[in-house]
Each structure stands twice: as C-alpha cells, then as structure tokens.
Design a protein around this motif. Structure first.
Motif, short mmCIF file in Angstrom:
data_model
loop_
_atom_site.label_atom_id
_atom_site.label_comp_id
_atom_site.label_asym_id
_atom_site.label_seq_id
_atom_site.Cartn_x
_atom_site.Cartn_y
_atom_site.Cartn_z
N ASP A 1 0.89 -1.17 0.00
CA ASP A 1 -0.06 0.15 0.02
C ASP A 1 0.98 1.06 -0.13
O ASP A 1 2.22 1.27 0.63
N ALA A 2 0.51 2.27 -0.76
CA ALA A 2 1.34 3.40 -0.79
C ALA A 2 1.32 4.48 0.47
O ALA A 2 2.25 5.25 0.61
N PHE A 3 0.10 3.96 1.20
CA PHE A 3 0.05 5.16 2.43
C PHE A 3 0.13 4.29 3.65
O PHE A 3 0.43 5.05 4.96
N ASN B 1 -23.52 10.35 -11.64
CA ASN B 1 -22.89 10.06 -12.99
C ASN B 1 -22.04 8.69 -13.28
O ASN B 1 -21.34 8.52 -14.02
N GLY B 2 -22.50 7.98 -12.28
CA GLY B 2 -21.80 6.54 -12.44
C GLY B 2 -20.43 6.58 -12.07
O GLY B 2 -19.59 5.43 -12.50
N ILE B 3 -19.86 7.28 -11.44
CA ILE B 3 -18.48 7.34 -11.06
C ILE B 3 -18.13 7.71 -9.46
O ILE B 3 -19.12 8.16 -8.95
N THR B 4 -17.16 7.07 -8.86
CA THR B 4 -16.73 7.47 -7.69
C THR B 4 -15.22 7.50 -7.28
O THR B 4 -14.58 6.83 -8.17
N ASN B 5 -14.68 8.31 -6.54
CA ASN B 5 -13.32 8.33 -6.17
C ASN B 5 -13.31 7.08 -4.92
O ASN B 5 -14.40 6.63 -4.17
N GLY B 6 -12.36 6.28 -5.27
CA GLY B 6 -12.23 4.99 -4.44
C GLY B 6 -12.43 5.26 -2.93
O GLY B 6 -13.12 4.54 -2.22
N TYR B 7 -11.62 6.15 -2.38
CA TYR B 7 -11.65 6.43 -0.99
C TYR B 7 -13.00 6.90 -0.62
O TYR B 7 -13.53 6.68 0.62
N SER B 8 -13.45 7.83 -1.45
CA SER B 8 -14.97 8.27 -1.10
C SER B 8 -16.13 7.03 -0.84
O SER B 8 -16.88 7.22 -0.07
N TRP B 9 -15.82 5.98 -1.60
CA TRP B 9 -16.63 5.04 -1.67
C TRP B 9 -16.41 4.38 -0.19
O TRP B 9 -17.46 4.37 0.67
N ASP C 1 -7.85 4.67 -3.44
CA ASP C 1 -8.44 4.03 -2.56
C ASP C 1 -8.07 4.04 -1.10
O ASP C 1 -8.85 3.44 -0.40
N ASN C 2 -6.86 4.41 -0.88
CA ASN C 2 -6.45 4.57 0.44
C ASN C 2 -5.88 6.07 0.33
O ASN C 2 -5.59 6.61 -0.60
N GLY C 3 -5.55 6.91 1.51
CA GLY C 3 -4.94 8.03 1.37
C GLY C 3 -4.52 8.62 2.66
O GLY C 3 -4.65 7.88 3.87
N ILE C 4 -3.96 9.71 2.80
CA ILE C 4 -3.59 10.58 3.91
C ILE C 4 -4.31 12.04 3.92
O ILE C 4 -4.72 12.36 2.93
N PRO C 5 -4.11 12.78 4.98
CA PRO C 5 -4.77 14.27 4.80
C PRO C 5 -4.21 14.94 3.60
O PRO C 5 -4.91 15.61 3.09
N ALA C 6 -2.97 14.77 3.15
CA ALA C 6 -2.57 15.57 2.06
C ALA C 6 -2.87 15.10 0.87
O ALA C 6 -3.26 15.89 -0.07
N THR C 7 -3.66 14.01 0.62
CA THR C 7 -4.49 13.59 -0.53
C THR C 7 -5.89 13.93 -0.43
O THR C 7 -6.67 13.63 -1.57
N GLY C 8 -6.41 14.59 0.78
CA GLY C 8 -7.73 14.92 0.96
C GLY C 8 -8.88 13.99 1.77
O GLY C 8 -9.99 14.34 1.79
N THR C 9 -8.06 13.09 2.40
CA THR C 9 -9.04 12.23 3.33
C THR C 9 -9.79 13.01 4.29
O THR C 9 -10.95 12.70 4.73
N LEU C 10 -9.31 14.03 4.68
CA LEU C 10 -10.25 15.03 5.61
C LEU C 10 -11.56 15.70 5.09
O LEU C 10 -12.43 15.97 5.87
N HIS C 11 -11.47 15.37 3.78
CA HIS C 11 -12.65 15.83 2.94
C HIS C 11 -13.30 14.75 2.31
O HIS C 11 -14.08 14.64 1.25
N TYR C 12 -12.97 13.49 2.88
CA TYR C 12 -13.55 12.16 2.58
C TYR C 12 -13.34 11.72 1.11
O TYR C 12 -14.08 11.38 0.39
#
Length: 278
Positions: A158-160, A249-257, A201-212
């Motif tokens: 995993d990258a994170f 629109n039939g799409i999603t960011n993996g982490y948001s899901w 699909d995973n992340g850290i605050p710098a990639t926006g996880t605080l904003h889901y």
C-alpha cells in the motif's frame, strides 16, 4: 485503410465461436491457445506465473507487435476475476479477445486500435477461486479469496500504510509482471456496484482524506476517463444489488466509496454489476 490487410483479415482462420457461458480453466486455456495459434501475427499468449493450486495465470497480448514493446506504442492492460466469485469480467475479457482478433482488418476502429496500442488481457487473476465457487450471492460466496483464503485485492503493498499480509503467489506474479512492461493505463474488472471507480482507494490528509476523498495529482485525467466510460454506458445509474448505493454520473473516487488497503491500484477500476462487492 490498408486493403491488403483487409483482404488478409478475411482469409485468416476463425476461432470457434465463443459461447455465452462460464468457461472453466481448461475451456479458457483451449480458447486462448486457439486464438494464439490462429492469430499469431497479432497475439502473444504467455503465463506470468501460477496460482496456489498450480493453475497458469494467462495473459494474451494483442497488437501489431505483440511480443515486444515499440517506442510510441502505449501499453494497456485489463485484469479480471481477481475475486474468484466475480465472474462477469472474466467472460467479458474472453469475448473482448474474440471481438478484437476477429475484427482486425474488417473493422476500421478495431484495426486502428490494434495498430496503435499493445493490449494485455488477463481474464483471470484468481482461477482457483473461480473453480471453488459454488453458490454466489449478493454479499459473499466461497471462491472470493484464493486457495489460501487470502483476498487478493487486499494483498498488495500500500502506498500510504504498511500492509503486513503474506504475499500470495498470484500477487507476487502480478507484481513481477508489472516490472516487465511500461503500462500507461489499466483497468480492473470486478463485480458488485455499477460504477467506474478511480484512485486513490487509500490516502492521507495530504491527498484529501479530511474531505472524505483521496485524489491523485492527475485527478482531472482520472475523472475524465471514468466519466468517459460511464457516459457511454447509460445503465450506470447506481448499484442494482441490495446495498442500493447511488453514484452520481456513475463514477466515484475509491476512498470516497470506502477506504481500502492493499488493493492492486489501477488508473481506472471499472466495476461491473454482478452482485458481489470489491
């Protein structure tokens, strides 16, 4: 169009028509070997490794120069059946292979695609799981994991965050494969929600996880790709399984899901309706 190539395409032997049923390992191998033999000028069949039970992990390459990379020709890959009970993608890729090789020299769009792209297709990353499936349902069935009972879509580095899962033979084979080619775009066919999911699909605050969410530096490109796919599939209006999820629109960011550690990360993960989950 090259009329000599068109005439040659009309003369090429045809692979026996692929029926619309599920194909077990021996049937899949027979089909792939038949394609490789009958369309040897545009295909290359090879195994990147073996499963826990010793089944080959087949990859069929389609392109004008199928055995080697050529400068200026992008490398693309499809992988399916990572979860053994998510079977629709496996069959779709077999039919995609059939469509590509039988359309070369006859369909201008397909001929141009084969001229300009080297396409790597792995119909099944988890052949053992496929063979173990007995009675799938909308939530879980035996065969989802590999034969060591590991979920292969949680088994990659995993990258994170550190992923201490024991690397499985199928995972290691794919990791080694990725070192041998310069892939520029990829897609992973799952079953479950009807949605095009894009990284991360995973992340850290710098990639926006605080904003889901968890966005890559090329988020605009990935959203464009996901939207392009979904916009050409009018039925992508939400999950038709029991979870009743809705994806605008039939799409999603993996982490948001939902966050997921240890996934095989692709530029765009296309999920197909099949009543199982990623």
């Amino acid at each position: 169009m090259d009329f000599a190539r068109l005439w040659l395409g009309l003369l090429l032997p045809l692979v026996a028509a692929l029926d619309f049923s599920y194909h077990h390992q021996e049937e899949m191998e027979a089909f792939l070997k038949s394609v490789a033999q009958n369309y040897s000028s545009i295909t290359h069949l090879h195994s990147i490794g073996k499963s826990v039970k010793g089944r080959n992990l087949w990859v069929l390459v389609v392109g004008r120069s199928p055995k080697e990379h050529r400068i200026g020709i992008p490398e693309f890959k499809y992988v399916a059946n990572m979860h053994g009970d998510e079977t629709v993608g496996r069959e779709l890729l077999l039919h995609l292979i059939d469509y590509l090789v039988t359309s070369d020299g006859k369909d201008l769009e397909i001929t141009n695609l084969i001229n300009s792209t080297r396409i790597h297709i792995m119909p099944s990353m988890n052949p053992d799981g496929f063979e173990n499936v007995k009675k799938p349902d909308c939530f879980y069935s035996n065969g989802r994991e590999n034969d060591n009972f590991y979920d292969l879509n949680r088994n990659f580095p995993d990258a994170f965050e550190f992923n201490n899962e024991t690397r499985q033979p199928e995972t290691v084979a794919v990791m080694e494969w990725l070192k041998t080619e310069t892939f520029v775009l990829s897609a992973n066919l799952h079953g479950g929600a009807l949605v095009a999911s894009y990284p991360f699909d995973n992340g850290i605050p710098a990639t926006g996880t605080l904003h889901y969410r968890s966005l890559t530096p090329d988020d605009d490109v990935f959203q464009y790709l996901a939207n392009t796919y979904a916009s050409r599939n009018p039925n992508m209006k939400g999950d038709q399984c029991k979870s009743k999820m809705n994806f605008p629109n039939g799409i999603t960011n993996g982490y948001s899901w939902y966050p997921l550690k240890g996934e095989l990360l692709f530029i765009s993960t296309i999920l197909l309706i099949a009543c199982t989950q990623r």
